[in-house]
Scaffold this motif. Structure first.
Motif, PDB file in Angstrom:
ATOM      1  N   GLU A   1      65.649 -61.887 115.087  1.00 56.77           N
ATOM      2  CA  GLU A   1      64.437 -62.121 115.255  1.00 56.77           C
ATOM      3  C   GLU A   1      63.450 -62.981 114.055  1.00 56.77           C
ATOM      4  O   GLU A   1      63.638 -62.548 112.836  1.00 56.77           O
ATOM      5  N   GLU A   2      62.794 -63.694 114.319  1.00 58.48           N
ATOM      6  CA  GLU A   2      62.524 -65.084 112.676  1.00 58.48           C
ATOM      7  C   GLU A   2      60.849 -64.381 112.541  1.00 58.48           C
ATOM      8  O   GLU A   2      60.726 -64.796 111.180  1.00 58.48           O
ATOM      9  N   ARG A   3      60.084 -63.302 113.582  1.00 57.63           N
ATOM     10  CA  ARG A   3      59.201 -62.818 112.977  1.00 57.63           C
ATOM     11  C   ARG A   3      59.067 -61.583 112.585  1.00 57.63           C
ATOM     12  O   ARG A   3      59.797 -60.573 113.110  1.00 57.63           O
ATOM     13  N   TYR A   4      58.394 -61.257 111.588  1.00 57.94           N
ATOM     14  CA  TYR A   4      57.925 -59.970 111.425  1.00 57.94           C
ATOM     15  C   TYR A   4      57.756 -59.120 112.072  1.00 57.94           C
ATOM     16  O   TYR A   4      56.298 -59.555 112.494  1.00 57.94           O
ATOM     17  N   ASP A   5      58.333 -58.424 113.176  1.00 56.17           N
ATOM     18  CA  ASP A   5      57.444 -57.319 114.196  1.00 56.17           C
ATOM     19  C   ASP A   5      58.009 -56.005 113.184  1.00 56.17           C
ATOM     20  O   ASP A   5      58.918 -55.335 113.619  1.00 56.17           O
ATOM     21  N   ALA A   6      57.149 -55.443 112.610  1.00 54.93           N
ATOM     22  CA  ALA A   6      57.245 -53.930 112.075  1.00 54.93           C
ATOM     23  C   ALA A   6      56.786 -52.772 113.040  1.00 54.93           C
ATOM     24  O   ALA A   6      57.866 -52.202 113.176  1.00 54.93           O
ATOM     25  N   GLY A   7      56.844 -53.249 114.057  1.00 54.29           N
ATOM     26  CA  GLY A   7      56.768 -51.883 115.535  1.00 54.29           C
ATOM     27  C   GLY A   7      58.602 -51.782 115.315  1.00 54.29           C
ATOM     28  O   GLY A   7      58.898 -50.840 115.368  1.00 54.29           O
ATOM     29  N   GLY A   8      58.721 -53.095 116.278  1.00 53.57           N
ATOM     30  CA  GLY A   8      60.530 -53.073 116.544  1.00 53.57           C
ATOM     31  C   GLY A   8      61.313 -52.038 115.082  1.00 53.57           C
ATOM     32  O   GLY A   8      61.858 -51.373 115.811  1.00 53.57           O
ATOM     33  N   ILE A   9      61.279 -52.791 114.060  1.00 56.14           N
ATOM     34  CA  ILE A   9      61.576 -52.196 112.931  1.00 56.14           C
ATOM     35  C   ILE A   9      62.074 -51.144 112.777  1.00 56.14           C
ATOM     36  O   ILE A   9      62.782 -50.413 111.981  1.00 56.14           O
ATOM     37  N   GLU A  10      61.069 -50.629 112.776  1.00 58.87           N
ATOM     38  CA  GLU A  10      60.891 -49.458 112.155  1.00 58.87           C
ATOM     39  C   GLU A  10      61.428 -48.056 113.253  1.00 58.87           C
ATOM     40  O   GLU A  10      62.066 -47.016 112.634  1.00 58.87           O
TER      41      GLU A  10
ATOM     42  N   TRP B   1      59.289 -61.617 104.054  1.00 56.33           N
ATOM     43  CA  TRP B   1      59.879 -61.646 105.606  1.00 56.33           C
ATOM     44  C   TRP B   1      60.025 -62.749 105.867  1.00 56.33           C
ATOM     45  O   TRP B   1      61.995 -63.382 105.861  1.00 56.33           O
ATOM     46  N   ARG B   2      59.827 -63.982 105.497  1.00 50.31           N
ATOM     47  CA  ARG B   2      59.568 -65.611 105.735  1.00 50.31           C
ATOM     48  C   ARG B   2      60.568 -65.764 104.489  1.00 50.31           C
ATOM     49  O   ARG B   2      60.886 -66.548 104.790  1.00 50.31           O
TER      50      ARG B   2
ATOM     51  N   ILE C   1      61.130 -52.173 106.789  1.00 49.23           N
ATOM     52  CA  ILE C   1      61.169 -53.884 106.422  1.00 49.23           C
ATOM     53  C   ILE C   1      62.908 -54.593 105.527  1.00 49.23           C
ATOM     54  O   ILE C   1      63.432 -55.236 106.013  1.00 49.23           O
ATOM     55  N   CYS C   2      62.646 -53.653 104.416  1.00 49.54           N
ATOM     56  CA  CYS C   2      63.665 -53.608 103.516  1.00 49.54           C
ATOM     57  C   CYS C   2      65.310 -53.718 104.052  1.00 49.54           C
ATOM     58  O   CYS C   2      66.499 -54.385 103.821  1.00 49.54           O
ATOM     59  N   GLU C   3      65.361 -52.387 105.211  1.00 44.19           N
ATOM     60  CA  GLU C   3      66.772 -51.981 105.613  1.00 44.19           C
ATOM     61  C   GLU C   3      67.132 -53.068 106.309  1.00 44.19           C
ATOM     62  O   GLU C   3      68.356 -53.873 106.485  1.00 44.19           O
ATOM     63  N   GLU C   4      66.001 -53.599 106.748  1.00 43.41           N
ATOM     64  CA  GLU C   4      66.082 -54.966 108.240  1.00 43.41           C
ATOM     65  C   GLU C   4      66.704 -56.116 107.255  1.00 43.41           C
ATOM     66  O   GLU C   4      67.524 -57.048 107.690  1.00 43.41           O
ATOM     67  N   LEU C   5      66.500 -55.999 105.814  1.00 43.95           N
ATOM     68  CA  LEU C   5      66.101 -57.876 105.807  1.00 43.95           C
ATOM     69  C   LEU C   5      67.449 -57.570 104.964  1.00 43.95           C
ATOM     70  O   LEU C   5      68.166 -58.308 105.091  1.00 43.95           O
ATOM     71  N   TRP C   6      68.358 -56.558 104.577  1.00 45.98           N
ATOM     72  CA  TRP C   6      69.054 -56.270 103.280  1.00 45.98           C
ATOM     73  C   TRP C   6      70.734 -56.656 104.385  1.00 45.98           C
ATOM     74  O   TRP C   6      71.667 -57.445 104.852  1.00 45.98           O
TER      75      TRP C   6
END
Ligand code: ANZ
Ligand code: ZN
Length: 849
Positions: free
Chosen positions: A1-10, A665-666, A757-762
């Protein structure tokens, strides 16, 4: 996912944590860390105060877990209490149903915040499997005499037919119905906290991890004073009045006695001619609430009983009065009144024309009773005190106390302001007190095997006087466990502070079914290493929890003396208030462009105040999460103010946090390809070396800011600076390894604050297994070393230039570099250098003329 989508990743990561049981606490070889936030009352929805409190706690829990601790971080519900009954009266729902529905709501809300609780340990205090053990603790306390019944005067609302706590009495009236409150004598259950007064006081000195103001409040609440108890014989009667005084040095100055209106000797002391007046006075005082009776500005009044007491040291006859400012539940309920040295007595004596005798003469002025306009409460030398004349009054306290003891008139005593804890409530929604009343056997405790005494669910809650339990025949009627005859159950329930006095211990073994506590578990986990909650609980809750810990220790249930090693009291969440001239307070969304959306009138922005429904200055956490995500809500609550300070809510601040997360994110996504598989090489120069230095400095700062200091705002600010540095780094292509190190550090350092967000980026950065298993980063000391430093150069105290020198440059080379700097050299032209002052690593000042 290129854009930060808080709802989805949370949602995704919350499900992942739940499935993997990431936050399950286990007893193992690692060092334990017990992190606890005060549990909420299930009022219906979480508010921003909860969001803040639990975000603060979650940072610490996650940080400690990453550091390798075995963290216990539980959550539950303080589920008994009045609001459930009020809701039942208003909406016709059962308090139990109301409570459990609220719990379901709030649990879902907390889960949406991503807090790292071990949900397997959840408990609700209204559950029979919780309160049965509380009933057992009560039985053990009863056995030891630590729970007892006595009659006492309580605030009573004749309309609501119930006891009111002092805080529920407003200007002498009931907070609910406005009826004048009476003092009523009632049989009530008490816990003997006074047996622990001295230990509770002494141990405050061991609580070095508590804020000093909280300790002071606890000490004042316990209120130890040393003094004497003195017996005054009553003239022409076989009676004695015992008083407590902290000022035995003023004994020769006593000219009357003041008793509480509730004093048990009132009837015996009142002479027939005084009866009518005394009774009228007693009736009037009973309507005055206790808290105000003792305040300085309360009008002091009294009534003469007709009797006299004799001062045992000088035989003086002292008229015995009743006075409204003397309370029955302090000291002995009787005071020897010394108008010359006590201001209340002074005012009283003036009002009722009672003589005064000066017994303490201050050092540098001469007082004369005839012209005194206030009591002398300071120190001085004794006068008019027979054999004690001339002594300074501190010495006299000792000497007179010794004399009284020798003569058998009195003895030294210690008095505490702390009262035994009255735990009876005439309420339905609470823990039933496990006691049975038998006409033959009296007070009979419910046998342990019959626990729990279950609170019946089929009750009628009408809001009419008294507890519904007293009208519930099936509950009320029982058989005496001793003789088997007809008997009646206690219908009072416990004060809800009882539940919160031991829940922290029960969390260590929440499903243990052999007793209140599993000794092994409780001794493993207690004390709570860090407790976090509101300052409003500084006295009662914290004192009761300390008391219960000591009681449970003495009952052999646990080993600790104190429950909470460190305490953090967080500030309030505040926001501007907005009002419309026609519609009063407005919710923030009702004010659009300065106009009331209901009528179009211009709105007025009022003071910033604690968020409250009544003032409508509230933000709904659900809306916040829906709009920005939980990570932004968490970040703002942690970034906007240090935890112990008040936090002022503002939308721009929230936006700023949201934008920052986008930026993080970016930064990761824009560089993903470049840094994939790049090795982290410590040997770099120039700008790359500078970035590495900043990375490791930030790791160090964030670690130190979180650990025990809770400087979350400055920790977050330093990560923001690091992200700026990453954006500004121009050698991305040449140094993919440095980039990777910087981005990974950013993600790991932010993980306790914004975990989703950190779990996702990790994961995006190519790590399997979740950030929880990565641990907390260490900093590299060698990367911190500066290779050069910049020094300011002054000429005669004015800054004239800067020089950059090797980090380890000595004084001589600094001095030379300073003198050679071109601008400095210009200012020195034609002058003689008189002196050069070198402050290593900061500045060089050249004195020239
Ligand atoms: C004589 C006296 C002379 C007092 C003097 C004070 C000054 P603390 O320090 O708060 O413990 N007192 C005792 N029992 C009371 C009661 N039930 N209600 C109201 N007042 C009471 O204060 C103890 C002092 O408060 C005692 O010392 C008593 O008045 C008063 F120059 O006794 B003193
Ligand atoms: Zn019986």
């Amino acid at each position: 996912e290129e854009r930060y989508d808080a709802g989805g990743i949370e949602g995704k990561w919350q499900a992942h944590w739940e499935k993997e049981q990431t936050f399950k606490a286990a007893q193992d070889g690692r060092d334990k860390y017990y992190l606890l936030e005060m549990f909420p009352y299930p009022s219906g929805r979480i508010h921003m105060g909860h969001v803040r409190n639990y975000s603060i706690g979650d940072v610490v829990a996650r940080f400690k877990r990453l550091q390798g601790f075995n963290v216990l971080h539980p959550m539950g519900w303080d589920a008994f209490g009045m609001p459930a009954e009020n809701a039942a009266i208003q909406h016709g729902t059962h308090p139990g149903k109301w409570t459990y529905e609220n719990i379901d709501n709030m649990r879902a809300q907390l889960k949406k915040m991503g807090f790292s609780y071990d949900w397997d340990r959840e408990l609700a205090t209204c559950h029979p499997e919780y309160y049965r053990w509380e009933q057992l603790i009560f039985l053990k306390m009863f056995e030891k005499g630590l729970a007892y019944k006595k009659s006492s005067f309580v605030n009573w609302c004749p309309d609501c037919q119930t006891v009111l706590a002092n805080e529920q009495v407003e200007n002498g009236a009931c907070w609910r119905c406005g009826m004048l409150v009476e003092q009523k004598e009632l049989e009530q259950w008490f816990f003997k906290i006074t047996d622990y007064a001295q230990e509770l006081l002494d141990d405050t000195c061991r609580l070095s991890g508590w804020p000093e103001p909280v300790l002071t409040m606890q000490r004042n609440w316990i209120g130890r004073s040393t003094g004497c108890e003195i017996a005054f014989p009553v003239a022409d009667a076989d009676l004695q009045i015992r008083v407590f005084t902290t000022r035995p040095d003023t004994l020769f100055g006593a000219t009357f006695m003041s008793l509480a209106a509730e004093h048990p000797m009132v009837a015996d002391l009142t002479t027939p001619d005084r009866r009518a007046e005394v009774e009228a006075f007693v009736a009037r005082v009973r309507t005055q609430d206790k808290a105000r009776r003792t305040s300085d500005d309360f009008v002091k009044e009294g009534v003469f009983t007709g009797s006299y007491a004799i001062n045992p040291v000088n035989g003086l006859r002292l008229p015995v009065f009743l006075a409204n400012f003397v309370l029955m539940d302090y000291g002995t309920g009787a005071v020897m009144a010394v108008p010359t040295h006590d201001q209340r007595d002074f005012e009283f004596a003036r009002k009722y024309d009672i003589p005064m005798v000066l017994v303490i003469q201050p050092e540098n002025q001469t007082l004369d009773v005839a012209v005194m306009d206030e009591a002398w409460v300071g120190s001085g030398c004794l006068v008019n005190s027979g054999p004690f004349d001339g002594l300074d009054n501190e010495t006299a306290k000792e000497k007179i106390a010794e004399y009284l003891e020798a003569q058998g008139f009195g003895r030294k005593t210690i008095n505490y302001r702390l009262r035994d804890w009255g735990v009876s409530r005439q309420r339905y929604w609470g823990t039933p007190i496990p006691i049975i009343y038998c006409p033959h056997c009296g007070i009979v405790p419910v046998p342990e095997k019959d626990l729990p005494v279950v609170l019946p669910m089929d009750v009628e809650i009408s809001g009419e006087g008294g507890s519904p339990l007293a009208r519930h025949q099936a509950f009320l009627k029982t058989n005496c466990p001793t003789c088997g005859g007809d008997a009646r159950r206690e219908t009072d329930t416990f004060d809800t502070f009882v539940e919160s006095s031991w829940y922290f211990a029960r969390y260590t073994c929440p499903r243990f079914d052999q007793g209140p506590l599993d000794r092994e578990a409780v001794d493993h986990w207690l004390p709570v290493d860090q407790y976090i909650g509101g300052i409003e609980h500084a006295v009662m809750h914290l004192l009761y929890a300390r008391f219960f810990t000591k009681v449970m220790r003495d009952l052999g249930m646990l080993s600790q003396d104190e429950p909470f090693r460190n305490l953090l009291t967080q500030g309030m969440v505040c926001m501007d208030t907005v009002s419309c001239p026609a519609h009063g307070w407005l919710f923030p969304e009702q004010a659009v462009d300065g106009k009331c959306s209901l009528c179009g009138a211009s709105v007025k922005t009022g003071r910033t105040e604690k968020m409250s429904k009544s003032k409508k200055n509230v933000v709904d956490p659900d809306q916040l999460i829906a709009r920005y995500g939980a990570d932004t809500a968490r970040l703002f609550s942690l970034f906007a103010a240090p935890p112990e300070k008040d936090l002022e809510w503002n939308e721009q601040g929230v936006e700023g946090c949201y934008r920052f997360l986008h930026r993080v994110w970016r930064a990761v996504y824009d560089n993903l390809e470049r840094i994939a598989g790049a090795d982290i090489l410590p040997e770099v120069d120039g700008a790359a070396r500078d970035l590495r230095r900043q990375v490791h400095r930030t790791i160090k700062k964030v670690t130190e800011d979180i650990d025990g200091r809770f400087h979350f705002n400055t920790a977050i600010a330093s990560v923001m600076e690091l992200v700026n540095a990453v954006y500004g780094f121009e050698e991305k292509a040449r140094h993919p390894g440095v980039m990777r190190e910087a981005l990974e550090a950013t993600v790991r350092l932010l993980a306790p604050f914004v975990p989703h967000i950190c779990e996702e980026l990790w994961t995006c950065l190519g790590h399997a297994g979740g950030i929880e298993s990565a641990g907390w980063p260490d900093w590299d000391e060698t990367a911190l070393v500066e290779d050069s430093k910049t020094i300011v150069v002054q000429v005669n105290g004015k800054v004239r230039g800067k020089v950059t020198v090797a980090a380890d440059a000595d004084e001589a080379s600094l001095r030379q570099a300073a003198l050679e700097e071109s601008n400095v050299a210009r200012f020195l032209e034609g002058k003689t250098v008189r002196k050069v002052v070198v402050v290593p690593s900061r500045l060089v000042n050249i004195v020239a003329s």
